[in-house]
Design a protein around this motif. Structure first.
Motif, PDB file in Angstrom:
ATOM      1  N   ARG A 439     -55.597  53.639 -16.795  1.00  0.00           N
ATOM      2  CA  ARG A 439     -55.869  53.937 -15.394  1.00  0.00           C
ATOM      3  C   ARG A 439     -55.294  55.293 -15.031  1.00  0.00           C
ATOM      4  NH1 ARG A 439     -52.886  50.694 -12.070  1.00  0.00           N
ATOM      5  NH2 ARG A 439     -51.615  49.783 -13.718  1.00  0.00           N
ATOM      6  N   HIS A 466     -51.975  59.669 -10.524  1.00  0.00           N
ATOM      7  CA  HIS A 466     -53.189  59.101  -9.930  1.00  0.00           C
ATOM      8  C   HIS A 466     -53.677  60.099  -8.887  1.00  0.00           C
ATOM      9  CE1 HIS A 466     -53.321  54.778 -11.323  1.00  0.00           C
ATOM     10  NE2 HIS A 466     -52.189  55.216 -11.839  1.00  0.00           N
ATOM     11  N   GLN A 473     -47.332  57.138 -10.526  1.00  0.00           N
ATOM     12  CA  GLN A 473     -47.039  55.701 -10.491  1.00  0.00           C
ATOM     13  C   GLN A 473     -46.494  55.240 -11.828  1.00  0.00           C
ATOM     14  OE1 GLN A 473     -50.501  53.382  -9.540  1.00  0.00           O
ATOM     15  NE2 GLN A 473     -51.000  54.627  -7.735  1.00  0.00           N
ATOM     16  N   HIS A 475     -46.696  52.188 -14.300  1.00  0.00           N
ATOM     17  CA  HIS A 475     -47.577  51.041 -14.520  1.00  0.00           C
ATOM     18  C   HIS A 475     -46.803  49.784 -14.922  1.00  0.00           C
ATOM     19  CE1 HIS A 475     -51.584  53.419 -15.010  1.00  0.00           C
ATOM     20  NE2 HIS A 475     -51.026  53.543 -13.832  1.00  0.00           N
ATOM     21  N   SER A 524     -58.742  48.436 -12.478  1.00  0.00           N
ATOM     22  CA  SER A 524     -58.195  47.447 -11.547  1.00  0.00           C
ATOM     23  C   SER A 524     -57.735  48.094 -10.248  1.00  0.00           C
ATOM     24  CB  SER A 524     -57.054  46.681 -12.208  1.00  0.00           C
ATOM     25  OG  SER A 524     -56.074  47.590 -12.658  1.00  0.00           O
ATOM     26  N   ASP A 525     -57.300  49.359 -10.297  1.00  0.00           N
ATOM     27  CA  ASP A 525     -56.801  49.957  -9.054  1.00  0.00           C
ATOM     28  C   ASP A 525     -57.897  50.653  -8.250  1.00  0.00           C
ATOM     29  OD1 ASP A 525     -56.979  51.860 -11.111  1.00  0.00           O
ATOM     30  OD2 ASP A 525     -55.603  53.204 -10.079  1.00  0.00           O
ATOM     31  N   THR A 526     -59.074  50.846  -8.832  1.00  0.00           N
ATOM     32  CA  THR A 526     -60.142  51.455  -8.047  1.00  0.00           C
ATOM     33  C   THR A 526     -61.037  50.384  -7.433  1.00  0.00           C
ATOM     34  OG1 THR A 526     -61.654  51.618  -9.920  1.00  0.00           O
ATOM     35  CG2 THR A 526     -60.189  53.476  -9.553  1.00  0.00           C
ATOM     36  N   THR A 528     -60.833  47.507  -5.116  1.00  0.00           N
ATOM     37  CA  THR A 528     -59.912  46.837  -4.210  1.00  0.00           C
ATOM     38  C   THR A 528     -60.651  45.735  -3.475  1.00  0.00           C
ATOM     39  OG1 THR A 528     -60.348  48.643  -2.727  1.00  0.00           O
ATOM     40  CG2 THR A 528     -58.259  48.703  -3.864  1.00  0.00           C
TER      41      THR A 528
END
Ligand code: ADP
Ligand code: ZN
Length: 738
Positions: A439, A466, A473, A475, A524-526, A528
């Motif tokens: 990510r 990011h 960040q 992870h 997973s983080d894009t 939501t």
């Protein structure tokens, strides 16, 4: 020996032991008041200190506690009793994982208020005013209110909790909307029983291999009794179709079915297929459910009304009233391993539950784990095999791109052959996928002046840049910080360089090279919110996306007919590190990613970018030699006595202070028991020496298959007395080696 009277008296029922869903050493004794009827397995409420707690009657007489000290059971709860099978399962898991049984029972009693009699609920429906505001996209609506209305517009009444959960807003928003006349409060009956899936409609006509496999499973379901079957077939061979036939057979018998999936959020297509086939959706069980739904589903499962449950690993602990079949799809997935709280492997424990409850269980995979493969070879598991893709779809051609020869340009990550293939695919109006299991924008940020690397203050890990979310960040622990203006090492300004790619950086490169292409990110983080994944998948299906760029969330069983090219950007990524299963997992993951290409009539091509084209994993992928690869992998593990030939446990000792951690580790080393067939390796700093602010030391305990691993660990962990700051975690059959 105690004297047994000739006529053994029935167990005394004036006192019973009650297991509470708490990490206590065992069950506590309680008195049964005159006239109260309680049996083993009943849910009861009992006093504990000043609280009253729900628990389960675990047995008659327990320890010898003076009669006068016993407190009485307060009440019995109106829920079907916990089956013997599930009580034995709770104890088995507790024993195996070295956890107090109450901590395991807590996973079964995960919805405490489901034990209360169902009450009528307040639901909310959309009003005419609300409908109008929604239809006209009234500009006075906040985005939250707009989401709520959109959800309420195409559904019936839902509780404030459920609506709020689905619209990602608080209950307060719902209530305020009711006050404003956009929603109306109505009484809803307490959770209607779910619709019953209909087993009768026939599925599609099966190919002969599918027919043989389906008949085998149907036969096992009808016969009943314990047995494990490995359903092994390439992606797209119709494994789902085949286990649907087994589900239909269990439904025909009036029994319940549990289907475990590694990540339920990624299974929209499967759920739709289920509903199409059986005319009703399955009951779902995962961490994203709203509370009202969990409560209803738990009760429906206990009362036998929820007939098919599709769930994540925690569904394994549900109190089924008449379970007839368990299916574990993608059985090789490491995410079946729960790494926090009670540490257990849901696939392995599912086999245990099936054995205790005497049920057939089906393990499904295109790339079975070495564990299951060896069990099938030794005859402990039966195996059914689907050798080919269904219909005209063929397996994609896999080409290895040797990155030592096919170098990308500086600061770029796509090799010339991959760029070429992308261009061809887009030119033909087809879709492509770029896979990179990372990510963010870049995995490492360093200062060009002094070489300072941006690192997490809480973990032995680099910070990941990011760009979309902005900042850096971690992870591992979630630490986040804006990009500092100056280097913390040398105070130079504007000296940071991004090193290496994450999916965001790949999207940037792809957009530069193919400005016309419509690009979507899938990580997973894009994604939501619970619907983001489904929406994105629909956009891909409607061909509104040309290039899909993503992490492993993209690898799962999605079916895209127009996707003909898969580029694996860094095939070597999973091979480094101390993970015992690194090669096996990389093979499984890349095989699964490759399986996304060419699922329909059009042939697919997969390009693997690697610096190790000779590596057994790359060779096996390119020559489609899974079994050869597994045989070599098995030999290596057999020689080293590694799982599944030997057994392994990890003991992690952690403390906020490094010296404390070292001291505790030395104490453990000093007290290490000597047991035949068991070897203790360590202590050593864990690969992630610091995690979430705790310093970690690790022992690996390696045992022969039949050595008493658990009892040795129990003795060992009990004997060392530790200050409260030290945490000790035992992980049986570890899958995570960080
Ligand atoms: P797997 O689970 O092995 O990946 P699926 O069951 O998802 O395979 O099947 C792949 C695709 O082929 C699906 O779209 C499925 O509907 C279709 N399919 C499989 N078997 C049949 C069949 N016998 N008749 C028609 N379509 C089938
Ligand atoms: Zn961190």
């Amino acid at each position: 020996m105690s004297e047994q009277p000739a006529n053994a008296e029935p167990p005394r029922t004036d006192r019973v032991s009650v297991l509470l869903p708490l990490p206590l050493a065992g069950a506590y004794d309680y008195r049964v008041a005159n006239g109260m009827q309680v049996g083993v397995g009943d849910f009861v409420r009992v006093p504990l200190g000043r609280r009253r707690l729900a628990g389960v009657v675990w047995g008659p007489n327990h320890a010898e506690v003076a009669e006068a000290k016993l407190k009485p059971i307060a009440e019995t709860l109106p829920v079907p009793p916990l089956h013997d099978e599930l009580r034995r399962f709770v104890e088995w898991v507790a024993n195996y994982t070295l956890t107090p049984p109450g901590a395991v029972l807590r996973m079964t009693m995960s919805v405490p208020d489901a034990l209360e009699p169902p009450r009528a609920l307040t639901g909310y429906t959309i009003t005419d005013i609300g409908r109008l505001a929604c239809a006209t996209a009234d500009s006075r609506l906040t985005p939250q209110r707009r989401r709520v209305l959109a959800i309420a517009a195409d559904g019936g009444a839902a509780t404030a909790g459920d609506l709020g959960h689905r619209a990602a807003c608080g209950v307060g928003v719902i209530k305020a909307m009711a006050a404003a006349g956009l929603l109306a409060a109505v009484d809803v009956p307490a959770a209607l029983p779910p619709p019953v899936p209909d087993w009768r409609p026939a599925g599609p006509p099966l190919s002969s291999a599918q027919e043989i496999a389906a008949t085998d499973l149907i036969e096992k379901v009808r016969r009943g009794g314990y047995g494990v079957t490995l359903l092994d077939g390439v992606t797209g061979s119709g494994k789902t179709e085949v286990y649907f036939a087994a589900i239909a057979a269990a439904l025909e018998q009036g029994r319940q079915v549990l289907v475990l999936l590694p990540e339920i959020a990624l299974s929209a297509q499967l759920l739709k297929r289920f509903a199409d086939r059986f005319g009703a959706p399955p009951a779902l069980w995962h961490s994203d459910l709203g509370h009202a739904q969990r409560r209803a589903t738990w009760r429906h499962v206990a009362e036998g009304q929820a007939r098919v449950v599709i769930g994540a690993r925690s569904a394994l602990f549900l109190p089924f009233s008449d379970l007839g079949l368990i299916v574990v799809d993608e059985e090789h997935e490491a995410s079946f391993k729960q790494e926090e709280g009670v540490i257990y492997h849901a696939r392995d424990m599912a086999v245990v539950r099936a054995s205790l409850a005497r049920l057939p269980i089906v393990l499904v995979s295109a790339t079975p784990s070495l564990e299951s493969t060896i069990n099938a070879q030794s005859g402990r598991y039966a195996r059914v095999h689907l050798p080919a893709r269904h219909g005209t779809a063929r397996l994609p051609e896999i080409r290895v791109v040797d990155m030592r020869k096919q170098k990308p340009e500086r600061q770029r990550f796509l090799s010339p052959p991959l760029v070429q293939a992308l261009g061809d695919t887009l030119g033909a109006g087809e879709q492509a996928m770029l896979f990179l299991n990372r990510r963010g924008y870049a995995p490492l940020t360093l200062c060009r002046e002094c070489g300072h690397r941006m690192q997490c203050p809480n973990c032995t890990a680099w910070l990941i840049e990011h760009r979309r979310a902005g900042g850096l960040q971690c992870h591992h622990c979630g630490y986040a910080t804006p990009m500092p203006p100056n280097c913390p090492g040398c105070a130079a300004a504007g000296s940071f360089a991004a090193c290496g790619p994450g999916v965001e950086r790949l999207a940037e490169e792809t957009a530069q090279r193919f400005p016309q292409a419509r690009i979507a990110l899938m990580a997973s983080d894009t994604l939501t919110g619970p619907h983001a994944m489904a929406e994105l998948l629909e956009r891909v299906e409607r061909r509104e996306v040309d290039v899909l760029i993503g992490t492993q969330v993209m690898a799962k069983g999605h079916h895209f007919p127009m996707l003909t090219l898969v580029g694996v950007v860094d095939a070597d990524l999973g091979l480094s590190g101390g993970d015992l299963r690194a090669a096996e997992r990389t093979f499984q993951l890349l095989h699964q990613v490759a399986g996304r290409a060419g699922r329909a009539e059009r042939p697919g091509v997969v390009l693997l970018q690697t610096y190790m084209p000779e590596h057994p994993v790359m060779r096996a992928l390119a020559t489609d030699d899974r079994d050869g690869f597994l045989a070599v992998e098995a030999e290596t593990r057999r020689e080293g006595n590694w799982p599944p030939f030997g057994r392994l446990a990890a003991v992690i000792i952690s403390a906020p202070d490094a010296d404390d951690a070292d001291r505790a580790a030395r104490a453990f080393a000093h007290h290490a028991p000597r047991v035949e067939g068991i070897e203790i390796l360590g202590p050593a700093p864990a690969p992630l020496t610091m995690l979430r602010g705790r310093h970690r030391r690790r022992f690996l305990v390696k045992a022969k298959r039949d050595a008493p691993l658990q009892s040795m660990l129990r003795t060992w962990l009990d004997v060392v007395k530790l200050p409260a700051s030290i945490r000790v975690q035992a992980d049986i059959d570890p899958y995570s080696f960080i």
